[in-house]
Scaffold this active site. Structure first.
Site, PDB file in Angstrom:
ATOM      1  N   CYS A  12       4.739  -6.470  10.515  1.00 32.16           N
ATOM      2  CA  CYS A  12       3.505  -6.430  11.330  1.00 32.16           C
ATOM      3  C   CYS A  12       3.278  -7.766  12.049  1.00 32.16           C
ATOM      4  N   ASP A  74       4.862 -22.101   2.185  1.00 35.61           N
ATOM      5  CA  ASP A  74       4.261 -21.084   1.316  1.00 35.61           C
ATOM      6  C   ASP A  74       2.742 -21.308   1.239  1.00 35.61           C
ATOM      7  N   THR A 144      -5.860  -2.994   2.578  1.00 31.90           N
ATOM      8  CA  THR A 144      -5.134  -1.728   2.614  1.00 31.90           C
ATOM      9  C   THR A 144      -6.071  -0.569   2.306  1.00 31.90           C
ATOM     10  N   SER A 179      -1.549   0.703  -7.537  1.00 30.43           N
ATOM     11  CA  SER A 179      -0.400  -0.090  -8.011  1.00 30.43           C
ATOM     12  C   SER A 179      -0.876  -1.523  -8.214  1.00 30.43           C
ATOM     13  N   TYR A 181       0.288  -4.028  -6.725  1.00 31.31           N
ATOM     14  CA  TYR A 181       0.141  -4.576  -5.377  1.00 31.31           C
ATOM     15  C   TYR A 181      -1.231  -4.223  -4.804  1.00 31.31           C
ATOM     16  N   HIS A 182      -1.567  -2.909  -4.841  1.00 32.25           N
ATOM     17  CA  HIS A 182      -2.853  -2.504  -4.251  1.00 32.25           C
ATOM     18  C   HIS A 182      -4.014  -3.207  -4.961  1.00 32.25           C
ATOM     19  N   LYS A 185      -4.912  -6.594  -3.569  1.00 32.00           N
ATOM     20  CA  LYS A 185      -5.751  -6.552  -2.358  1.00 32.00           C
ATOM     21  C   LYS A 185      -7.236  -6.423  -2.725  1.00 32.00           C
ATOM     22  N   GLN A 208      -5.814  -1.454   6.181  1.00 35.53           N
ATOM     23  CA  GLN A 208      -4.841  -0.776   7.029  1.00 35.53           C
ATOM     24  C   GLN A 208      -4.170   0.373   6.279  1.00 35.53           C
ATOM     25  N   LEU A 239       6.807   7.585   6.474  1.00 36.40           N
ATOM     26  CA  LEU A 239       7.312   8.214   7.700  1.00 36.40           C
ATOM     27  C   LEU A 239       8.594   7.542   8.202  1.00 36.40           C
ATOM     28  N   ARG A 241      10.794   6.055   6.464  1.00 33.27           N
ATOM     29  CA  ARG A 241      11.896   6.466   5.579  1.00 33.27           C
ATOM     30  C   ARG A 241      12.417   7.860   5.953  1.00 33.27           C
ATOM     31  N   THR A 253      12.876  12.728   1.231  1.00 36.03           N
ATOM     32  CA  THR A 253      12.456  12.570  -0.163  1.00 36.03           C
ATOM     33  C   THR A 253      10.939  12.638  -0.329  1.00 36.03           C
TER      34      THR A 253
HETATM   35  P1  NAD Z   1       6.351  -7.922   5.489  1.00 38.17           P
HETATM   36  O1  NAD Z   1       6.820  -8.083   4.086  1.00 38.17           O
HETATM   37  O2  NAD Z   1       7.280  -7.369   6.495  1.00 38.17           O
HETATM   38  O3  NAD Z   1       5.807  -9.329   6.039  1.00 38.17           O
HETATM   39  C1  NAD Z   1       5.089 -10.226   5.244  1.00 38.17           C
HETATM   40  C2  NAD Z   1       5.505 -11.635   5.635  1.00 38.17           C
HETATM   41  O4  NAD Z   1       4.748 -12.570   4.860  1.00 38.17           O
HETATM   42  C3  NAD Z   1       6.981 -11.918   5.359  1.00 38.17           C
HETATM   43  O5  NAD Z   1       7.610 -12.450   6.510  1.00 38.17           O
HETATM   44  C4  NAD Z   1       6.970 -12.904   4.191  1.00 38.17           C
HETATM   45  O6  NAD Z   1       8.060 -13.809   4.245  1.00 38.17           O
HETATM   46  C5  NAD Z   1       5.614 -13.580   4.359  1.00 38.17           C
HETATM   47  N1  NAD Z   1       5.028 -14.078   3.092  1.00 38.17           N
HETATM   48  C6  NAD Z   1       4.791 -13.401   1.957  1.00 38.17           C
HETATM   49  N2  NAD Z   1       4.219 -14.181   1.040  1.00 38.17           N
HETATM   50  C7  NAD Z   1       4.055 -15.395   1.627  1.00 38.17           C
HETATM   51  C8  NAD Z   1       3.503 -16.638   1.189  1.00 38.17           C
HETATM   52  N3  NAD Z   1       3.007 -16.799  -0.045  1.00 38.17           N
HETATM   53  N4  NAD Z   1       3.489 -17.687   2.055  1.00 38.17           N
HETATM   54  C9  NAD Z   1       4.014 -17.559   3.313  1.00 38.17           C
HETATM   55  N5  NAD Z   1       4.566 -16.416   3.763  1.00 38.17           N
HETATM   56  C10 NAD Z   1       4.575 -15.343   2.929  1.00 38.17           C
HETATM   57  O7  NAD Z   1       5.016  -7.054   5.412  1.00 38.17           O
HETATM   58  P2  NAD Z   1       4.266  -6.241   6.579  1.00 38.17           P
HETATM   59  O8  NAD Z   1       4.687  -4.828   6.476  1.00 38.17           O
HETATM   60  O9  NAD Z   1       4.388  -6.967   7.833  1.00 38.17           O
HETATM   61  O10 NAD Z   1       2.770  -6.330   6.057  1.00 38.17           O
HETATM   62  C11 NAD Z   1       1.928  -7.393   6.479  1.00 38.17           C
HETATM   63  C12 NAD Z   1       0.576  -7.283   5.806  1.00 38.17           C
HETATM   64  O11 NAD Z   1      -0.031  -6.031   6.166  1.00 38.17           O
HETATM   65  C13 NAD Z   1       0.620  -7.321   4.283  1.00 38.17           C
HETATM   66  O12 NAD Z   1      -0.483  -8.054   3.802  1.00 38.17           O
HETATM   67  C14 NAD Z   1       0.496  -5.872   3.894  1.00 38.17           C
HETATM   68  O13 NAD Z   1      -0.082  -5.745   2.632  1.00 38.17           O
HETATM   69  C15 NAD Z   1      -0.390  -5.320   4.986  1.00 38.17           C
HETATM   70  N6  NAD Z   1      -0.169  -3.881   5.222  1.00 38.17           N
HETATM   71  C16 NAD Z   1       1.065  -3.418   5.607  1.00 38.17           C
HETATM   72  C17 NAD Z   1       1.245  -2.042   5.807  1.00 38.17           C
HETATM   73  C18 NAD Z   1       2.578  -1.461   6.203  1.00 38.17           C
HETATM   74  O14 NAD Z   1       2.679  -0.209   6.261  1.00 38.17           O
HETATM   75  N7  NAD Z   1       3.591  -2.256   6.493  1.00 38.17           N
HETATM   76  C19 NAD Z   1       0.155  -1.182   5.640  1.00 38.17           C
HETATM   77  C20 NAD Z   1      -1.083  -1.684   5.253  1.00 38.17           C
HETATM   78  C21 NAD Z   1      -1.241  -3.046   5.039  1.00 38.17           C
HETATM   79  N1  USQ Z   2       6.243   8.798  -0.535  1.00 45.75           N
HETATM   80  C1  USQ Z   2       7.044   9.924  -0.599  1.00 45.75           C
HETATM   81  N2  USQ Z   2       8.367   9.776  -0.330  1.00 45.75           N
HETATM   82  C2  USQ Z   2       8.931   8.577   0.001  1.00 45.75           C
HETATM   83  C3  USQ Z   2       8.105   7.436   0.080  1.00 45.75           C
HETATM   84  C4  USQ Z   2       6.760   7.581  -0.212  1.00 45.75           C
HETATM   85  O1  USQ Z   2       6.580  11.031  -0.872  1.00 45.75           O
HETATM   86  O2  USQ Z   2      10.155   8.532   0.219  1.00 45.75           O
HETATM   87  C5  USQ Z   2       4.786   8.930  -0.803  1.00 45.75           C
HETATM   88  C6  USQ Z   2       4.265   8.038  -1.916  1.00 45.75           C
HETATM   89  O3  USQ Z   2       4.402   8.665  -3.190  1.00 45.75           O
HETATM   90  C7  USQ Z   2       2.819   7.851  -1.506  1.00 45.75           C
HETATM   91  C8  USQ Z   2       2.866   7.903   0.014  1.00 45.75           C
HETATM   92  O4  USQ Z   2       4.125   8.490   0.357  1.00 45.75           O
HETATM   93  O5  USQ Z   2       2.037   8.913  -1.941  1.00 45.75           O
HETATM   94  C9  USQ Z   2       2.781   6.543   0.677  1.00 45.75           C
HETATM   95  O6  USQ Z   2       3.812   5.711   0.152  1.00 45.75           O
HETATM   96  P1  USQ Z   2       4.421   4.513   1.022  1.00 45.75           P
HETATM   97  O7  USQ Z   2       5.536   3.891   0.256  1.00 45.75           O
HETATM   98  O8  USQ Z   2       4.663   4.966   2.397  1.00 45.75           O
HETATM   99  O9  USQ Z   2       3.151   3.549   1.119  1.00 45.75           O
HETATM  100  P2  USQ Z   2       2.404   2.667   0.044  1.00 45.75           P
HETATM  101  O10 USQ Z   2       3.164   2.478  -1.201  1.00 45.75           O
HETATM  102  O11 USQ Z   2       1.017   3.194  -0.085  1.00 45.75           O
HETATM  103  O12 USQ Z   2       2.387   1.251   0.758  1.00 45.75           O
HETATM  104  C10 USQ Z   2       2.442   1.086   2.190  1.00 45.75           C
HETATM  105  C11 USQ Z   2       2.721  -0.376   2.460  1.00 45.75           C
HETATM  106  C12 USQ Z   2       1.572  -1.203   1.899  1.00 45.75           C
HETATM  107  C13 USQ Z   2       0.256  -0.714   2.466  1.00 45.75           C
HETATM  108  C14 USQ Z   2       0.072   0.775   2.251  1.00 45.75           C
HETATM  109  C15 USQ Z   2      -1.113   1.333   3.018  1.00 45.75           C
HETATM  110  O13 USQ Z   2       3.955  -0.774   1.856  1.00 45.75           O
HETATM  111  O14 USQ Z   2       1.766  -2.570   2.208  1.00 45.75           O
HETATM  112  O15 USQ Z   2      -0.805  -1.392   1.851  1.00 45.75           O
HETATM  113  O16 USQ Z   2       1.224   1.473   2.777  1.00 45.75           O
HETATM  114  S1  USQ Z   2      -1.962   2.585   2.094  1.00 45.75           S
HETATM  115  O17 USQ Z   2      -0.983   3.616   1.729  1.00 45.75           O
HETATM  116  O18 USQ Z   2      -2.987   3.082   2.932  1.00 45.75           O
HETATM  117  O19 USQ Z   2      -2.453   1.933   0.904  1.00 45.75           O
END
Ligand code: NAD
Ligand code: USQ
Length: 382
Positions: A12, A74, A144, A179, A181-182, A185, A208, A239, A241, A253
């Site tokens: 992102c 970091d 999230t 999780s 992770y969640h 947040k 998001q 999606l 994936r 999957t």
């Molecule tokens: P990403 O893993 O691709 O990017 C995260 C970046 O942050 C990486 O480049 C990593 O090197 C850097 N990073 C992590 N920890 C750090 C630290 N302690 N200091 C400095 N850099 C650090 O993730 P993304 O998919 O781009 O997601 C970005 C943000 O958006 C995250 O906070 C994630 O939780 C949130 N988010 C992502 C999604 C999604 O679907 N990708 C959905 C909802 C929320």
């Molecule tokens: N899922 C499947 N098949 C797969 C992968 C996932 O059925 O192959 C299902 C999961 O069980 C889950 C849903 O799809 O029910 C979403 O899973 P995901 O891996 O796409 O997303 P999630 O683990 O929720 O995490 C991702 C991002 C995270 C962000 C989150 C937004 O990695 O950083 O916070 O989406 S949200 O889902 O709104 O919390």
């Protein structure tokens, strides 16, 4: 504006940094590059070949004449962060820099502890850094939708009006994250709310949904600017994936019944949401929450959409229902509000067959890079 994009090497963050730079903002990227190390740890890769961050930024300058400043470090190291803030004096700090994979956080105790320390301490340092160095800076923090879980009532944007024993208040919406992770947040959100209330900081928590796609107008300007695209069972999201699975002839999957419903958005909307939020800052002392997604789908709906579009391209994909490696509801009520960003001007890119085809074609182009042993999920919640 002077804007820091922390996590600017990620999925992102990179397209957001380019977009804001192109719009004329003075952009600084801060990133520890730890995401690239997790690829090594998991013996995984981005589907698209990504250049080093230095090369990406140099190419951007050659193409546009625009400079993006870079600090490798970091957020958990406070002295480093304080120096960045003192030297750049940002008006907005966009915070993407966290460990964002739910499965990664559920591998074992070490990964859960790492995720929560990395995320919660990083955000605490950002809060203290802003308070100490640039107290007027607007913190735009990526949260999230998964903070809310899947309650049997409508999900509001951050707050809910509750009437209890004849009295009434507007309170933070209840959180039931799915999780470690969640959960990190949720902890961040509480810390941010406290900092706004007690020290008068200004922050927006962007809850998001799952982001799909990879291209933006800027990342498409040159192959060196391409965005990363994750497909593995740990960092790949639903999606994206399914589209990559279709491209390599793998079964799609779906975990369990597939009735899990989530909010989704295109990466092109992520970057616009950040711009809108930066242009409309929270007030001093305000902790604002926006739900950042554009459409809701069940996982099975998405798999079916992908199967249909892939079939038209001559790819015969099968949907399989795997035993769910996660502990989550597979059939549930889901209706979340998402009007605040639209009220401020967001015009969503909706999930059309053309949008799916665009990602599918990129997946087909790079399909030889897929490490097939990483496609099935290996991490379980139990
Ligand atoms: P990403 O893993 O691709 O990017 C995260 C970046 O942050 C990486 O480049 C990593 O090197 C850097 N990073 C992590 N920890 C750090 C630290 N302690 N200091 C400095 N850099 C650090 O993730 P993304 O998919 O781009 O997601 C970005 C943000 O958006 C995250 O906070 C994630 O939780 C949130 N988010 C992502 C999604 C999604 O679907 N990708 C959905 C909802 C929320
Ligand atoms: N899922 C499947 N098949 C797969 C992968 C996932 O059925 O192959 C299902 C999961 O069980 C889950 C849903 O799809 O029910 C979403 O899973 P995901 O891996 O796409 O997303 P999630 O683990 O929720 O995490 C991702 C991002 C995270 C962000 C989150 C937004 O990695 O950083 O916070 O989406 S949200 O889902 O709104 O919390």
């Amino acid at each position: 504006m002077r804007i820091v994009v922390a996590g600017g090497d990620g999925f992102c963050g990179w397209p957001t940094a380019l977009y804001l730079s192109r719009k004329g903002h003075e952009v600084t990227i801060v990133d520890s590059l730890v995401r690239r190390k997790w690829d090594e740890e998991l013996r995984s890769n981005s589907l698209t070949p990504i250049a080093s961050l230095e090369d990406r930024i140099a190419r951007w300058k050659e193409l546009t004449g625009r400079e993006i400043q870079l600090y490798i470090g970091d957020l958990n190291h406070y002295d480093f962060l304080r120096t960045v803030l003192a030297q750049t004096r940002p008006e907005a700090f966009v915070h993407f820099a966290e460990q964002r994979s739910a499965p990664y956080s559920m591998i074992d105790r070490e990964h859960a502890v790492f995720t929560q320390v990395n995320n919660v301490v990083g955000t605490l340092n950002v809060i203290y850094g802003i308070k100490e160095v640039v107290p007027n800076c607007h913190l735009i923090k990526l949260g999230t939708m998964g903070e809310y879980g899947t309650p049997n009532i409508d999900i509001e944007e951050g707050y809910i009006r509750i009437v209890h024993n004849g009295r009434e208040d507007v309170l933070p919406y209840p959180k039931q994250p799915g999780s470690m992770y969640h959960l990190s947040k949720v902890h961040d959100s509480h810390n941010l709310m406290f900092a706004c209330r007690v020290w008068g900081l200004r922050a927006t928590d962007l809850n998001q949904g799952v982001v799909y796609g990879l291209h933006t107008d800027e990342t498409q300007m040159d192959p060196l600017l391409v965005n990363r695209l994750d497909y593995d069972g740990v960092f790949g999201t639903a999606l994206n994936r399914f589209l990559i699975q279709a491209a390599i002839g793998h079964d799609l999957t779906v975990y369990g019944e597939g009735g899990q419903t989530r909010g989704f958005l295109n990466i092109r909307d992520t970057i616009r949401c950040i711009e809108i939020t930066a242009e409309n800052p929270a007030e001093s002392g305000e902790f604002r929450v926006f739900n950042q997604f554009t459409e809701e789908f069940s996982v099975l709906d998405l798999a079916e959409k992908v199967r249909r579009v892939a079939e038209r391209e001559g790819l015969n994909s099968r949907i399989v229902h795997l035993d769910n490696p996660r502990v989550e509801k597979e059939k549930h009520y889901y209706f979340a509000k998402n009007t605040k960003l639209k009220d401020l001007g967001l015009e969503p890119h909706l999930l059309t067959d053309e949008a799916l085809l665009d990602i599918l074609q990129t997946a087909i182009k790079h399909k030889d890079r897929v490490l097939t042993e990483n496609v099935l999920p290996k991490v379980t919640w139990k």
